[in-house]
Scaffold this active site. Structure first.
Site, PDB file in Angstrom:
ATOM      1  N   ASN A  15      -6.227 -64.110   8.761  1.00 25.75           N
ATOM      2  CA  ASN A  15      -5.075 -63.606   8.021  1.00 25.75           C
ATOM      3  C   ASN A  15      -4.987 -64.449   6.748  1.00 25.75           C
ATOM      4  OD1 ASN A  15      -2.597 -62.931   7.014  1.00 25.75           O
ATOM      5  ND2 ASN A  15      -1.415 -63.715   8.753  1.00 25.75           N
ATOM      6  N   TRP A  16      -5.433 -63.884   5.647  1.00 30.12           N
ATOM      7  CA  TRP A  16      -5.502 -64.666   4.402  1.00 30.12           C
ATOM      8  C   TRP A  16      -4.136 -64.812   3.730  1.00 30.12           C
ATOM      9  CZ3 TRP A  16     -10.599 -62.496   1.685  1.00 30.12           C
ATOM     10  CH2 TRP A  16     -11.695 -62.830   2.490  1.00 30.12           C
ATOM     11  N   LYS A  17      -3.146 -64.087   4.239  1.00 37.93           N
ATOM     12  CA  LYS A  17      -1.779 -64.160   3.689  1.00 37.93           C
ATOM     13  C   LYS A  17      -1.796 -63.964   2.169  1.00 37.93           C
ATOM     14  CE  LYS A  17      -0.437 -66.904   7.622  1.00 37.93           C
ATOM     15  NZ  LYS A  17       0.465 -67.866   8.217  1.00 37.93           N
TER      16      LYS A  17
ATOM     17  N   HIS B  14       4.153 -59.565  11.761  1.00 35.76           N
ATOM     18  CA  HIS B  14       3.904 -60.996  11.613  1.00 35.76           C
ATOM     19  C   HIS B  14       5.235 -61.723  11.444  1.00 35.76           C
ATOM     20  CE1 HIS B  14       2.629 -64.834   9.942  1.00 35.76           C
ATOM     21  NE2 HIS B  14       1.464 -64.594  10.525  1.00 35.76           N
TER      22      HIS B  14
ATOM     23  N   GLU C 147       6.167 -63.930   9.509  1.00 37.94           N
ATOM     24  CA  GLU C 147       6.621 -64.060   8.113  1.00 37.94           C
ATOM     25  C   GLU C 147       7.275 -62.768   7.634  1.00 37.94           C
ATOM     26  OE1 GLU C 147       2.872 -65.631   6.744  1.00 37.94           O
ATOM     27  OE2 GLU C 147       3.289 -67.376   7.997  1.00 37.94           O
TER      28      GLU C 147
ATOM     29  N   GLY D 121      -4.830 -68.351  10.158  1.00 38.57           N
ATOM     30  CA  GLY D 121      -4.324 -68.408   8.790  1.00 38.57           C
ATOM     31  C   GLY D 121      -5.117 -69.411   7.966  1.00 38.57           C
ATOM     32  N   GLY D 122      -4.584 -70.624   7.853  1.00 39.61           N
ATOM     33  CA  GLY D 122      -5.182 -71.652   6.985  1.00 39.61           C
ATOM     34  C   GLY D 122      -6.679 -71.838   7.170  1.00 39.61           C
TER      35      GLY D 122
ATOM     36  N   GLY E 286       1.021 -72.641  10.520  1.00 38.95           N
ATOM     37  CA  GLY E 286       0.918 -73.391   9.271  1.00 38.95           C
ATOM     38  C   GLY E 286       1.516 -74.783   9.336  1.00 38.95           C
TER      39      GLY E 286
ATOM     40  N   SER F 179      -2.007 -72.537  13.792  1.00 39.99           N
ATOM     41  CA  SER F 179      -2.771 -73.780  13.595  1.00 39.99           C
ATOM     42  C   SER F 179      -4.038 -73.862  14.445  1.00 39.99           C
ATOM     43  CB  SER F 179      -1.888 -75.008  13.813  1.00 39.99           C
ATOM     44  OG  SER F 179      -0.817 -75.013  12.872  1.00 39.99           O
TER      45      SER F 179
ATOM     46  N   GLU G  27       1.934 -65.584  18.478  1.00 38.43           N
ATOM     47  CA  GLU G  27       1.989 -66.642  17.474  1.00 38.43           C
ATOM     48  C   GLU G  27       3.337 -67.357  17.540  1.00 38.43           C
ATOM     49  OE1 GLU G  27      -1.016 -65.685  14.121  1.00 38.43           O
ATOM     50  OE2 GLU G  27       0.872 -64.758  13.603  1.00 38.43           O
TER      51      GLU G  27
HETATM   52  P1  PGA Z   1      -2.084 -70.610  10.683  1.00 35.41           P
HETATM   53  O1  PGA Z   1      -1.500 -69.111  10.558  1.00 35.41           O
HETATM   54  O2  PGA Z   1      -3.418 -70.510  11.356  1.00 35.41           O
HETATM   55  O3  PGA Z   1      -2.187 -71.101   9.273  1.00 35.41           O
HETATM   56  O4  PGA Z   1      -1.100 -71.400  11.497  1.00 35.41           O
HETATM   57  C1  PGA Z   1      -1.660 -68.170  11.583  1.00 35.41           C
HETATM   58  C2  PGA Z   1      -0.953 -66.885  11.232  1.00 35.41           C
HETATM   59  O5  PGA Z   1       0.159 -66.942  10.715  1.00 35.41           O
HETATM   60  O6  PGA Z   1      -1.470 -65.772  11.480  1.00 35.41           O
END
Ligand code: PGA
Length: 255
Positions: free
Chosen positions: A9-11, A95, A97, A234-235, A173, A213, A167
């Site tokens: 997930n590149w956000k 998600h 967010e 994500g990251g 993050g 994470s 999640e």
């Molecule tokens: P993260 O994000 O790996 O940076 O914690 C995961 C996500 O929100 O899908």
């Protein structure tokens, strides 16, 4: 057994050149991976370029959201039809967010999920509790509400096509990963919810990713858990090496 599924997930990250370079790097690095499904989900504006770069590879492309209506007068929105047209196979929905920053409800997520299924794409439905909810002992209730609300009205056949990403919001993050035991406990409960609502065959088939994470250093332990079938990253998905490190960790585990 369920085939591992690792999705990035590149956000709201990267520019066009960086997104294409990351896709090209992954195409090469993942060429020999035959033990897992892989996908990346760039920002809407780079999906087309990334899909072009990944043509002929074993890395699929997804979007991070969509709108539930067909093409028409919905200023600023992106339809599933458009996503399909530019080569998407997956759409991340619900998600945290979007739920907590944008304010999306499970009801809206449900409409989007039905539109994604109707178009023949695969929804990756995110659910997860916030820290204060976990501390208040509400983890199971929050996940159940998001599960039943987002999946309302689906048939068992529909549900077989859905991927769930658990999640925990406090782990996204933050570098605070859920322990393998904490994650497994929730994954097992989510699988029970699937069985309760859609039956055992469906529960056995649906893949439940962990997200929050996940990194090369903790992926193997998480992925080794009985009910963790992959990751939503994500990251660590923003660099070829770290994303590949997680993909490789899926090889060494019995999923
Ligand atoms: P993260 O994000 O790996 O940076 O914690 C995961 C996500 O929100 O899908």
């Amino acid at each position: 057994m369920r085939r591992p599924f690792i999705a990035g997930n590149w956000k709201m990250n990267l520019n066009r050149a960086e997104a294409v370079a990351l896709a090209e790097g992954l195409k090469q690095a993942a060429a020999a991976v035959d033990y897992a499904d892989i996908a990346v989900c760039p920002s809407f504006v780079y999906i087309d370029a990334v899909a072009q770069a990944l043509k002929g590879s074993n890395v699929g492309v997804g979007a991070q959201d969509c709108y539930f209506e067909g093409n028409g007068a919905f200023t600023g929105e992106v339809s599933v039809e458009m996503l399909k047209d530019i080569g998407c196979t997956y759409v991340i929905l619900g998600h945290s967010e979007r739920r907590h920053i944008i304010g999306e409800s499970s009801e809206l997520t449900n409409k989007k999920l039905k539109a994604v299924l109707a178009a023949g794409l695969i929804p990756i439905l995110c659910i997860g509790e916030m820290l204060e909810q976990r501390e208040a002992g509400a983890t199971d209730d929050v996940n159940a509400e998001q599960f039943f609300g987002s999946l309302a009205g689906l048939t068992s056949d529909d549900m077989k096509k859905v991927v769930i990403a658990y999640e925990p919001v406090w782990a996204i993050g933050t570098g605070k990963v859920a322990t393998p035991e904490q994650a497994q406990e929730v994954h097992a409960k989510v699988r029970q919810l699937i069985e309760f609502r859609f039956g055992k065959d469906v529960a056995d088939a649906v893949r439940i990713q962990y997200g929050g994470s996940m990194k090369p250093g903790n992926a193997a332990e998480l992925l080794a858990q009985a009910d963790i079938d992959g990751g939503l990253i994500g990251g660590a998905a923003l660099k070829v090496d770290s994303f590949m490190g997680i993909i490789e960790a899926a090889k060494t585990t019995e999923l």
